[in-house]
Write an enzyme that holds these catalytic residues in place. Structure first.
Site, PDB file in Angstrom:
ATOM      1  CB  SER A  10      -0.947  -0.008   1.202  1.00 26.98           C
ATOM      2  OG  SER A  10      -0.234  -0.125   2.411  1.00 26.98           O
ATOM      3  CD1 TRP A  11       5.585   3.712   3.156  1.00 26.13           C
ATOM      4  CD2 TRP A  11       3.944   5.041   2.431  1.00 26.13           C
ATOM      5  NE1 TRP A  11       5.951   5.010   3.410  1.00 26.13           N
ATOM      6  CE2 TRP A  11       4.951   5.847   2.973  1.00 26.13           C
ATOM      7  CE3 TRP A  11       2.808   5.656   1.904  1.00 26.13           C
ATOM      8  CZ2 TRP A  11       4.881   7.237   3.010  1.00 26.13           C
ATOM      9  CZ3 TRP A  11       2.729   7.050   1.930  1.00 26.13           C
ATOM     10  CH2 TRP A  11       3.748   7.818   2.471  1.00 26.13           C
ATOM     11  N   GLY A 134       6.619   9.945   8.469  1.00 29.03           N
ATOM     12  CA  GLY A 134       5.681  10.960   8.929  1.00 29.03           C
ATOM     13  C   GLY A 134       4.291  10.370   9.074  1.00 29.03           C
ATOM     14  CE  LYS A 189       4.796   4.782  12.524  1.00 23.81           C
ATOM     15  NZ  LYS A 189       3.714   4.188  11.711  1.00 23.81           N
ATOM     16  CB  SER A 252      -3.515   2.739  12.924  1.00 25.40           C
ATOM     17  OG  SER A 252      -2.452   2.121  13.610  1.00 25.40           O
ATOM     18  NE  ARG A 253       0.019  -1.591   7.695  1.00 29.22           N
ATOM     19  CZ  ARG A 253       0.722  -1.693   6.569  1.00 29.22           C
ATOM     20  NH1 ARG A 253       1.716  -2.553   6.496  1.00 29.22           N
ATOM     21  NH2 ARG A 253       0.450  -0.943   5.532  1.00 29.22           N
ATOM     22  CD  GLU A 279       7.489  -3.297   9.196  1.00 32.00           C
ATOM     23  OE1 GLU A 279       8.171  -3.859  10.070  1.00 32.00           O
ATOM     24  OE2 GLU A 279       7.763  -3.358   7.983  1.00 32.00           O
TER      25      GLU A 279
END
Length: 333
Positions: A10-11, A134, A189, A252-253, A279
């Site tokens: 996706s990213w 980001g 994060k 958010s996965r 991740e």
């Protein structure tokens, strides 16, 4: 220019669209032949963000060599556990000054190396390396919803090159020289987002989530400073910005994975259901290597690791956080 994008998740798909939208040609490397066929024939990724039409400037391939042929830079968007293999593959194809920007988030298991350190070890010349991080959910970036990101490099020219490559009216790019801080924030994060998902899954409220986010930020800052990064980076886009987005958004996965854990689910179930990598699940293990090396307390990370990997009961382990000795709000910075 032609730009190689390595990774069609996706990213990777979203960043390929950003680069193509800026008028560049993109050689997009994908692992699965059916993904390549769909992108080239239908201009859509069948596995990720499939409802969005992709630019005709994007040409997919299963060959690193084809993706990199006549490319002037590479964008790395693979899971963190594949970083070294990708770096080795690139080292055999590109020259010593070829610019590379790493958009993967994590720490290498065993070595505790950050992504940029892995690529430097395999490819040399750290000055041509940069990292990007980001509050950038792929589903919003690919639709042109305004967002900001930070690009960090030890070399000002490299940072500026990639800043200009990605910058658009809806994708604001800022530069930094704190590569270490940006990369640690990017990995950390995700762990805190799992903790927030766990807390909601256990029935706790917004106060608990806010406490975990702010104490997680303090935890992140302690590790960043001890590893040589800048505390101020933790207040920027790669730190607070990404932390807030990842801990609060439905996209958010890692937060979803935390909620699944609280409900008795497993990492394998999450991966099978979403076709995505959480991740933060790997990061809560790999960050332990750095915490031990630099003697930094990471209590939230320890709890997430115990639940995700050691089979600890979420409610029982969560209570260990609230029973810790009271202290000053900020310490170890």
């Amino acid at each position: 220019m032609k730009i190689a994008v390595i990774g069609a998740g996706s990213w990777g798909t979203a960043l390929a669209q950003v680069v193509a939208g800026n008028g560049h040609n993109v050689g997009l490397w994908a692992r699965k032949p059916e993904v390549v066929r769909s992108i080239n024939a239908d201009h859509a990724n069948p596995r990720y963000l499939s409802e969005v039409g992709l630019s005709e400037n994007i040409v997919a391939t299963t060959s690193y060599q084809d993706a990199l042929l006549r490319a002037e830079a590479a964008v790395i968007v693979t899971p963190s556990n594949l970083m070294r293999g990708v770096a080795c593959a690139l080292a055999d194809v590109v020259d010593a000054d070829f610019p590379v920007i790493i958009c993967s988030k994590g720490v290498e298991e065993g070595s505790g190396l950050l992504p940029v350190e892995v690529f430097e070890a395999e490819m040399g010349n750290a000055s041509r390396l940069a990292v990007l991080s980001g509050p950038n959910f792929a589903a919003e970036v690919i639709r042109g919803i305004p967002t900001g990101t930070v690009i960090a490099s030890s070399d000002e020219g490299t940072a500026t090159f990639f800043q200009e490559l990605f910058a658009s009216e809806t994708f604001r790019t800022y530069v930094s020289d704190d590569v270490c801080g940006v990369e640690l924030c990017a990995a950390f994060k995700n762990v805190i987002a799992i903790a927030v998902g766990l807390s909601y899954g256990l029935g706790y409220g917004d106060n608990t989530a806010a406490m975990l986010m702010t104490r997680g930020l303090a935890e992140m800052s302690r590790l960043v400073v001890r590893c040589g990064g800048q505390a101020l980076t933790c207040m920027g886009l790669a730190g607070t910005g990404d932390l807030v987005a990842t801990c609060t958004s439905e996209h958010s996965r890692n937060r979803r994975f935390g909620k699944l854990l609280a409900e008795g689910g497993t990492l394998d179930e999450f991966t099978a259901e979403t076709h995505m990598v959480a991740e933060g699940a790997l990061a809560c293990k790999t960050l332990q290597t750095l915490a031990e090396a630099y003697q930094v307390e990471l209590p939230i990370t320890d709890v997430v690791r115990a639940i995700a990997w050691e089979g600890a009961d979420p409610r029982t382990v969560a209570q260990t956080l609230t029973s810790r000795p009271l202290t000053t709000e900020f310490y170890g910075l």
